[in-house]
Structures are given as C-alpha cells and as structure tokens.
Write an enzyme that holds these catalytic residues in place. Structure first.
Site, mmCIF file in Angstrom:
data_model
loop_
_atom_site.group_PDB
_atom_site.id
_atom_site.type_symbol
_atom_site.label_atom_id
_atom_site.label_comp_id
_atom_site.label_asym_id
_atom_site.label_seq_id
_atom_site.Cartn_x
_atom_site.Cartn_y
_atom_site.Cartn_z
ATOM 1 N NE ARG A 1 -3.338 0.311 3.149
ATOM 2 C CZ ARG A 1 -4.556 0.725 2.622
ATOM 3 N NH1 ARG A 1 -5.110 -0.052 1.974
ATOM 4 N NH2 ARG A 1 -4.828 1.823 3.229
ATOM 5 N NE ARG B 1 5.755 8.837 -4.709
ATOM 6 C CZ ARG B 1 5.058 9.381 -3.604
ATOM 7 N NH1 ARG B 1 5.397 9.943 -2.712
ATOM 8 N NH2 ARG B 1 3.622 9.055 -3.685
ATOM 9 N NE ARG C 1 -4.871 -5.537 15.661
ATOM 10 C CZ ARG C 1 -4.181 -5.968 16.965
ATOM 11 N NH1 ARG C 1 -4.416 -7.014 17.534
ATOM 12 N NH2 ARG C 1 -3.545 -5.073 17.583
ATOM 13 N NE ARG D 1 -3.968 6.180 12.078
ATOM 14 C CZ ARG D 1 -4.551 5.489 11.004
ATOM 15 N NH1 ARG D 1 -3.768 5.961 10.071
ATOM 16 N NH2 ARG D 1 -5.643 5.222 10.914
ATOM 17 C CD GLU E 1 -5.894 5.351 14.567
ATOM 18 O OE1 GLU E 1 -5.992 6.492 14.176
ATOM 19 O OE2 GLU E 1 -5.952 4.492 13.737
ATOM 20 C CE1 TYR F 1 -6.444 -0.939 5.228
ATOM 21 C CE2 TYR F 1 -4.744 -2.372 5.401
ATOM 22 C CZ TYR F 1 -5.117 -1.283 5.582
ATOM 23 O OH TYR F 1 -4.522 -0.280 6.017
ATOM 24 C CG ASP G 1 -7.595 2.303 0.314
ATOM 25 O OD1 ASP G 1 -7.675 2.402 1.401
ATOM 26 O OD2 ASP G 1 -6.484 2.194 -0.416
#
Ligand code: UDP
Length: 372
Positions: free
Chosen positions: A171, A175, A247, A278, A299, A347, A349
């Site tokens: 995911r 770069r 989860r 996070r 979180e 999972y 998006d």
C-alpha cells in the site's frame, strides 16, 4: 413489488441506494448506528467546532475518474495532499519513505541515483517475498524496515510482520525523490462539509428511505425483492464457522492547550514501546477553516472482541479458511448480495468500495430490467 433492502449506510449502501433510485427502484437503507456514513462518519466537535473523523482519518484518493466525479457531484472535494510524519527514536521523518527520509536517516545528501544504488546494497535478495517482513527487507533492507515498519506494524496488527501478507506493505510507496505525497493517485481530497454530509446528499432522494438504529434482520426481511448486505458476513450467518478476526481501534481524545499541537494531520509513532500507533489532529484535514482551539485523537489498535467495531480484517490462513466457508454459504443466498469491507471481509479503500458498489448496482439493474 416490494423494494430493495440495503443493510449498512456506509459508502457501499449509500452508493447502491442512489444508483437504484436514479433507475427508479426504491430502497430502504438501514443501519444499526445512530448516524449514516459507516466508519467514514464525520461530525463537528462540540468543544472546538472542528470536523472530526470519528472513526479515524479518511483522506479520499483515487485514479478512478467516475468515482471522483461522483464524490464531487454530492460534495465539494477540497484539495488535500496527505503528508504523513513519523516519530522514531525521538526524530521526526517524512512518510512515505522518500529521498528526504533516507538522507535524514542515514545522515547523507544522496542524489536519487545514489540513493537507489545505496538502497540496492541494503535490500535483501528475496525473489518472491512471502510476507510483510520479507517484502520490506527486499524493498529497503533491515535498518529502514526495523525503524519505520516493524514496531508500527506489530502495534497495528498485534502480529509479527512475518505472519502478515506482503500486500499490506505494498500500500505504501517508496520514492527516490522529494515527493512526500502519501498516495500515488491522480485525485485526492477531503469533502468540505465532511463525508456524512456528502452521503446525506446521496441519500436525499424520494425513492430512498433511511432508518437508523435499526438492526438486521427486520421482521419482514425476507419479503424484499433483494438485499444488499454490507454488514459483517460472519454475523449474517450467525457466526456458524466462528468469528472472523478484526483489529479494532480505540481513540483517546486530547484537547491540548496550544492551538496547533503537532503541526500536521497525522503523526505516526514507529517505536514498539510507545503504545499508540498515531495521533491525528483533525483541524489539519480542514486547512481551509480557522479554529483557535485544537482536538486530537491518540489511536491504539487491538484485537476486536464481541461488541467492538470491526476496522481491519486480519485475513491470516485461519480467517481465510473460515471466509471460504462463509463465501460458500453466501453464494447460495439467491436474493442477497454481500458487498463492502465487512460484507466481503477485505481491507478496502473508500474509492474501491465505491467502485464496487457502482458495479454491483449496475449488474443488479441489468438483471432487474431483464426480469421486468
Ligand atoms: N505502516 C508502517 N509504518 C507506518 C505506517 C504504516 O509499518 O508508519 C504499515 C502498517 O503495517 C500499516 C500498513 O503499513 O498497517 C498500511 O499503512 P496505511 O497508512 O495504509 O494504513 P491505514 O491508514 O489504512 O491504517
């Protein structure tokens, strides 16, 4: 003719309801919660007026032009580029791992080519990575893996990265330039008035009835022409093969005294000894608004137990086996379509969820028209 029943008022259910309504088919959309929007639900915080992503941060990103246009038809998508930071051993780095991250981490000033050459000396030779850890080692080598991925992933999934599929890491981009956009997609944004307002606009049609705090099955569930079910597939079959593993997330709300707590929307914490994964500071998702105060969510992730909200499907070998049994049962239900993240246990998006909902509604309309 009875109308269509749609279980779940997240993106899946809402998009299907709208597509059917446009084609002249009435539906009843039910949701057990007291709001629509599923886990994309947004609402303004009473204390600060800031738009909260109640079930965690959602930045919309896609390459799918039709899906992007649909979002813009029902809401105003504000430009937003996801730039995530992560704190590791007391230092802040940019995600996804990019040239800046690498130069900072290694204390170098490498050019893109130099960085590529250097990473290729660190990357382990694993021709077909079999799990998350192997995928990471073959991409970036051990040092970057241990710093950026290992601790975070253990906290997020409660499992060793050797047990997790390589697809989870895929995911994230890697770069060799200074582009720190978290996503590679052509379109990216956040709805100006939040996801719930956008989905409310989608549901606003005379052929759509929405009923909240309403559980499935209804007394007359079997009397509908068709049911689109976007709830948990295992719950539909009364957990006959056991509960599928998810989860869940816990959010601790913080009201820091300063007006800008962390200077960015999302700060990850890579170290395993920091219990949270996070912190999200919601005002930064609505950069076009001005707020004096701030509000953050800290979180943490844990295994979902009975009664918890399911977020991330775990999908290990055991769950895949259970899922295959449930899918077998699902295939035998003639008048029920299982769809969405919970209905198919994937999972997904937001953009993929919407694409699948559009395709599913269209397929249904073709058969419905043929029957008429
Ligand atoms: N990940 C990580 N470190 C990070 C961010 C992500 O190891 O700082 C891994 C982790 O396993 C996570 C996966 O990459 O589950 C996907 O991350 P993404 O940001 O897409 O997760 P989401 O926002 O959907 O929770």
């Amino acid at each position: 003719m009875k109308k269509v029943l749609i279980v779940g008022a997240g993106f899946t259910g809402v998009v299907i309801a709208r597509q059917l309504a446009e084609a002249g088919i009435a539906s009843l959309v039910i949701d057990q919660r007291d709001h629509i929007g599923g886990n994309c639900h947004t609402e303004r915080d009473d204390r600060t007026g800031i738009m909260l992503h109640k079930y965690g941060p959602h930045v919309f990103h896609t390459d799918d032009e039709e899906v992007w246009n649909l979002m813009n038809q029902y809401g105003e998508m504000m430009p937003y580029i996801s730039r995530i930071k992560t704190t590791i051993n007391g230092q802040v780095y940019a995600l996804p791992i990019n040239l800046h991250t690498m130069n900072q981490f290694f204390g170098t000033a490498m050019s893109p080519t130099e960085a590529q050459d250097y990473i290729s000396t660190l990357a382990e030779d694993i021709p077909v990575p079999q799990n998350f850890e192997e995928q990471a080692l073959s991409m970036v080598g051990r040092d970057l893996y241990e710093a950026f991925f290992q601790g975070y992933t253990e906290k997020q999934w409660g499992l060793s990265p050797t047990e997790l599929p390589a697809s989870i890491l895929k995911r994230l981009p890697l770069r060799f330039n200074y582009n720190d956009n978290y996503f590679n997609h052509r379109y990216q944004g956040v709805p100006r008035d939040g996801y719930t307002a956008l989905m409310t606009a989608m549901l606003d049609h005379p052929l759509i009835e929405t009923r909240l705090e309403c559980s499935y099955p209804l007394e007359d569930s079997t009397e509908y022409d068709h049911t689109f079910y976007s709830g948990p597939i295992d719950a539909y079959f009364r957990y006959r093969y056991g509960r599928l593993g998810y989860r869940t997330l816990d959010f601790e709300t913080l009201y820091p005294t300063e007006s800008d707590y962390q200077g960015c929307a999302q700060m990850n914490y890579g170290n395993a000894d920091i219990p949270y994964t996070r912190i999200t500071e919601h005002k930064h998702y609505a950069h076009w608004e001005n707020h004096e105060k701030t509000v953050c969510y800290r979180e943490t992730s844990r295994l979902a137990e009975e009664g918890d909200i399911p977020y991330y499907p775990i999908r290990l070998a055991q769950e895949k086996e259970q899922l295959s049994h449930y899918l077998h049962l699902a295939n035998q239900e003639r008048d029920v379509t299982f769809i969405g993240r919970l209905g198919t246990y994937r999972y997904l998006d937001m953009d993929v969820t919407i694409r699948e909902a559009l395709d599913c509604a269209r397929a249904y309309l073709i058969t419905a028209n043929a029957v008429r």
